[in-house]
Design an enzyme around this catalytic site. Sequence first.
Site, PDB file in Angstrom:
ATOM      1  N   CYS A  90      44.641  46.984  38.341  1.00 43.69           N
ATOM      2  CA  CYS A  90      43.814  45.901  38.877  1.00 43.69           C
ATOM      3  C   CYS A  90      44.612  44.630  39.098  1.00 43.69           C
ATOM      4  O   CYS A  90      45.353  44.184  38.226  1.00 43.69           O
ATOM      5  CB  CYS A  90      42.696  45.555  37.898  1.00 43.69           C
ATOM      6  SG  CYS A  90      41.337  46.681  37.966  1.00 43.69           S
ATOM      7  N   ASN A  93      46.851  42.460  33.702  1.00 41.24           N
ATOM      8  CA  ASN A  93      48.065  43.037  34.278  1.00 41.24           C
ATOM      9  C   ASN A  93      48.895  41.883  34.795  1.00 41.24           C
ATOM     10  O   ASN A  93      48.393  41.050  35.563  1.00 41.24           O
ATOM     11  CB  ASN A  93      47.693  43.979  35.411  1.00 41.24           C
ATOM     12  CG  ASN A  93      46.929  45.184  34.894  1.00 41.24           C
ATOM     13  OD1 ASN A  93      47.411  45.898  34.035  1.00 41.24           O
ATOM     14  ND2 ASN A  93      45.715  45.368  35.374  1.00 41.24           N
ATOM     15  N   GLY A  95      40.384  42.501  48.187  1.00 40.84           N
ATOM     16  CA  GLY A  95      39.242  41.939  48.909  1.00 40.84           C
ATOM     17  C   GLY A  95      37.980  41.818  48.079  1.00 40.84           C
ATOM     18  O   GLY A  95      37.893  42.333  46.969  1.00 40.84           O
ATOM     19  N   GLU A  96      37.017  41.087  48.617  1.00 38.17           N
ATOM     20  CA  GLU A  96      35.741  40.894  47.956  1.00 38.17           C
ATOM     21  C   GLU A  96      34.660  41.615  48.791  1.00 38.17           C
ATOM     22  O   GLU A  96      34.315  41.177  49.880  1.00 38.17           O
ATOM     23  CB  GLU A  96      35.445  39.376  47.859  1.00 38.17           C
ATOM     24  CG  GLU A  96      34.030  39.000  47.479  1.00 38.17           C
ATOM     25  CD  GLU A  96      33.491  39.693  46.218  1.00 38.17           C
ATOM     26  OE1 GLU A  96      34.200  39.784  45.202  1.00 38.17           O
ATOM     27  OE2 GLU A  96      32.335  40.164  46.283  1.00 38.17           O
ATOM     28  N   SER A 132      32.896  40.667  37.899  1.00 42.13           N
ATOM     29  CA  SER A 132      34.104  40.138  37.291  1.00 42.13           C
ATOM     30  C   SER A 132      33.770  38.805  36.642  1.00 42.13           C
ATOM     31  O   SER A 132      33.611  37.804  37.324  1.00 42.13           O
ATOM     32  CB  SER A 132      35.185  39.962  38.355  1.00 42.13           C
ATOM     33  OG  SER A 132      35.446  41.206  38.951  1.00 42.13           O
ATOM     34  N   LEU A 133      33.642  38.831  35.330  1.00 38.87           N
ATOM     35  CA  LEU A 133      33.195  37.626  34.626  1.00 38.87           C
ATOM     36  C   LEU A 133      34.411  36.835  34.114  1.00 38.87           C
ATOM     37  O   LEU A 133      34.586  35.683  34.484  1.00 38.87           O
ATOM     38  CB  LEU A 133      32.268  38.044  33.478  1.00 38.87           C
ATOM     39  CG  LEU A 133      31.423  36.952  32.841  1.00 38.87           C
ATOM     40  CD1 LEU A 133      30.575  36.215  33.857  1.00 38.87           C
ATOM     41  CD2 LEU A 133      30.529  37.541  31.738  1.00 38.87           C
ATOM     42  N   HIS A 134      35.180  37.418  33.258  1.00 34.96           N
ATOM     43  CA  HIS A 134      36.449  36.870  32.771  1.00 34.96           C
ATOM     44  C   HIS A 134      36.334  35.617  31.909  1.00 34.96           C
ATOM     45  O   HIS A 134      37.323  35.194  31.305  1.00 34.96           O
ATOM     46  CB  HIS A 134      37.438  36.612  33.914  1.00 34.96           C
ATOM     47  CG  HIS A 134      37.711  37.813  34.773  1.00 34.96           C
ATOM     48  ND1 HIS A 134      37.928  39.062  34.246  1.00 34.96           N
ATOM     49  CD2 HIS A 134      37.766  37.959  36.113  1.00 34.96           C
ATOM     50  CE1 HIS A 134      38.129  39.922  35.234  1.00 34.96           C
ATOM     51  NE2 HIS A 134      38.028  39.290  36.381  1.00 34.96           N
ATOM     52  N   CYS A 155      45.068  37.007  40.186  1.00 32.18           N
ATOM     53  CA  CYS A 155      45.061  38.181  41.067  1.00 32.18           C
ATOM     54  C   CYS A 155      46.069  38.060  42.209  1.00 32.18           C
ATOM     55  O   CYS A 155      46.120  37.044  42.896  1.00 32.18           O
ATOM     56  CB  CYS A 155      43.658  38.384  41.623  1.00 32.18           C
ATOM     57  SG  CYS A 155      43.521  39.822  42.703  1.00 32.18           S
ATOM     58  N   CYS A 193      42.324  38.370  50.588  1.00 31.25           N
ATOM     59  CA  CYS A 193      41.080  37.975  49.935  1.00 31.25           C
ATOM     60  C   CYS A 193      40.992  36.452  49.944  1.00 31.25           C
ATOM     61  O   CYS A 193      41.999  35.770  49.769  1.00 31.25           O
ATOM     62  CB  CYS A 193      41.045  38.488  48.502  1.00 31.25           C
ATOM     63  SG  CYS A 193      39.501  38.125  47.635  1.00 31.25           S
ATOM     64  N   CYS A 219      40.212  54.090  44.372  1.00 29.02           N
ATOM     65  CA  CYS A 219      39.920  52.659  44.385  1.00 29.02           C
ATOM     66  C   CYS A 219      40.319  52.151  45.769  1.00 29.02           C
ATOM     67  O   CYS A 219      41.476  52.281  46.173  1.00 29.02           O
ATOM     68  CB  CYS A 219      40.746  51.976  43.293  1.00 29.02           C
ATOM     69  SG  CYS A 219      40.645  50.176  43.334  1.00 29.02           S
ATOM     70  N   GLU A 279      45.940  48.734  50.552  1.00 34.60           N
ATOM     71  CA  GLU A 279      46.264  49.753  49.561  1.00 34.60           C
ATOM     72  C   GLU A 279      45.021  50.442  49.001  1.00 34.60           C
ATOM     73  O   GLU A 279      43.948  49.852  48.931  1.00 34.60           O
ATOM     74  CB  GLU A 279      47.044  49.112  48.401  1.00 34.60           C
ATOM     75  CG  GLU A 279      48.481  48.783  48.806  1.00 34.60           C
ATOM     76  CD  GLU A 279      49.229  48.029  47.730  1.00 34.60           C
ATOM     77  OE1 GLU A 279      50.134  48.613  47.133  1.00 34.60           O
ATOM     78  OE2 GLU A 279      48.913  46.851  47.489  1.00 34.60           O
ATOM     79  N   SER A 336      32.600  46.203  42.873  1.00 41.43           N
ATOM     80  CA  SER A 336      32.971  45.099  42.000  1.00 41.43           C
ATOM     81  C   SER A 336      32.965  43.786  42.771  1.00 41.43           C
ATOM     82  O   SER A 336      33.512  43.698  43.866  1.00 41.43           O
ATOM     83  CB  SER A 336      34.372  45.372  41.430  1.00 41.43           C
ATOM     84  OG  SER A 336      34.757  44.336  40.557  1.00 41.43           O
ATOM     85  N   CYS A 368      41.234  33.892  42.997  1.00 38.89           N
ATOM     86  CA  CYS A 368      41.302  34.009  41.533  1.00 38.89           C
ATOM     87  C   CYS A 368      42.757  33.822  41.075  1.00 38.89           C
ATOM     88  O   CYS A 368      43.685  34.382  41.661  1.00 38.89           O
ATOM     89  CB  CYS A 368      40.787  35.372  41.074  1.00 38.89           C
ATOM     90  SG  CYS A 368      39.051  35.638  41.487  1.00 38.89           S
TER      91      CYS A 368
END
Length: 346
Positions: free
Chosen positions: A328, A287, A156-157, A211-213, A116, A109, A102, A89, A188, A113
């Site tokens: 996201c 989200n 993906g990363e 991406s810390l979170h 996600c 991936c 994006c 996507e 990212s 996480c």
Amino acid sequence: MTDLRSMTPEELTAWCKNLGQPAFRGKQLFQWFSRGVTSVDEMTDLPKSLREEVAAAGFSAPAVERKQVSKQDGTIKYLWRLADGNCVESVLMRYHHGNSVCISSQVGCAMGCAFCASTQGGKVRDLTAGELLDQVIFTEKDSGAPISNIVLMGIGEPLDNYENVMRFLTLVNHPAGKNIGMRHISLSTCGLVKGIDRLAEEGLQLTLSVSLHAADDETRSRLMPVNRAYPVDDLLDACRRYFQKTGRRISYEYALIDGVNDTPRHARLLADRLAGTIAHVNLIPLNHVEESPLRPSRRVAAFQKQLEERGITATVRRRLGSDIDASCGQLRRKAMTAGRKGEDAG
Ligand code: SAH
């Protein structure tokens, strides 16, 4: 197989020369690809002999499998079918300063996480540089919206597909093609320290988002398995090195999750860790992802205020395309499974 779509104009020139074609054909070919041709027949100014060579090399383009347009803000979510049947996507977002796409970097991936959706089925494969580029080219072609910005924040990363992502950056930045400047591109990462160090060496002017979170290992490891390999200390050290090397301010992503990472203690820990660094925090109300027990935070404003009181710039990300689940972490694996035409991608 010769992957023409992933080649630079210089490589295409060498390829053409090899076939006894004049050198300028390479650039022409690259320009045709950049315009989003779907068949060699469209390359009207190329001789038939070269068109046949291109067709024989196996030239393909992604097809629109599904397209959802947000009624709220015109955001468009595309589901692309790739040549091998896999789907990924991309999301077109419209801002006052221009249009941004994006894009995905992998089919699935491997990072796992907890919050996600893209990682739920694991990683299927890396995308090629051409497949990365085609998301930009065909989003622009289909929507008619000129793209000025790119964010590598889809499925993906990117740093787990390092070589292809670097090649993509060369292609999309090329004056003969889309010519999108590095300052208009964000990448990212979930925090692959070796990749961040490698990227720093490239000396690119792109924006790095991390991406810390969570700023403590206990919370972060619970949300992001990658933290067990590269704990917060190591990650923030790499970010410091990155800044020293490139002079580019790092942007930290922080998805606020109810009761998990959004308490005053978590804000304090984050402020402690980022104090004195040149950073920007992007707060994203989580989200919600289907079947996940994790819920969006109800303390977004308070969390932001606490950071700002400590002198840390924090903005709350706008949620574009929420009616089409284009935000996201909502780019779903379900949509990537072959043979499910028409099924809801969100
Ligand atoms: N692998 C890269 C890029 C893809 S994810 C990375 O981890 O950064 C893009 C961003 O969306 C990341 O910041 C990611 O942590 C965030 N994200 C993933 N799921 C989310 C969700 N459900 N709500 C809000 N943000 C989410």
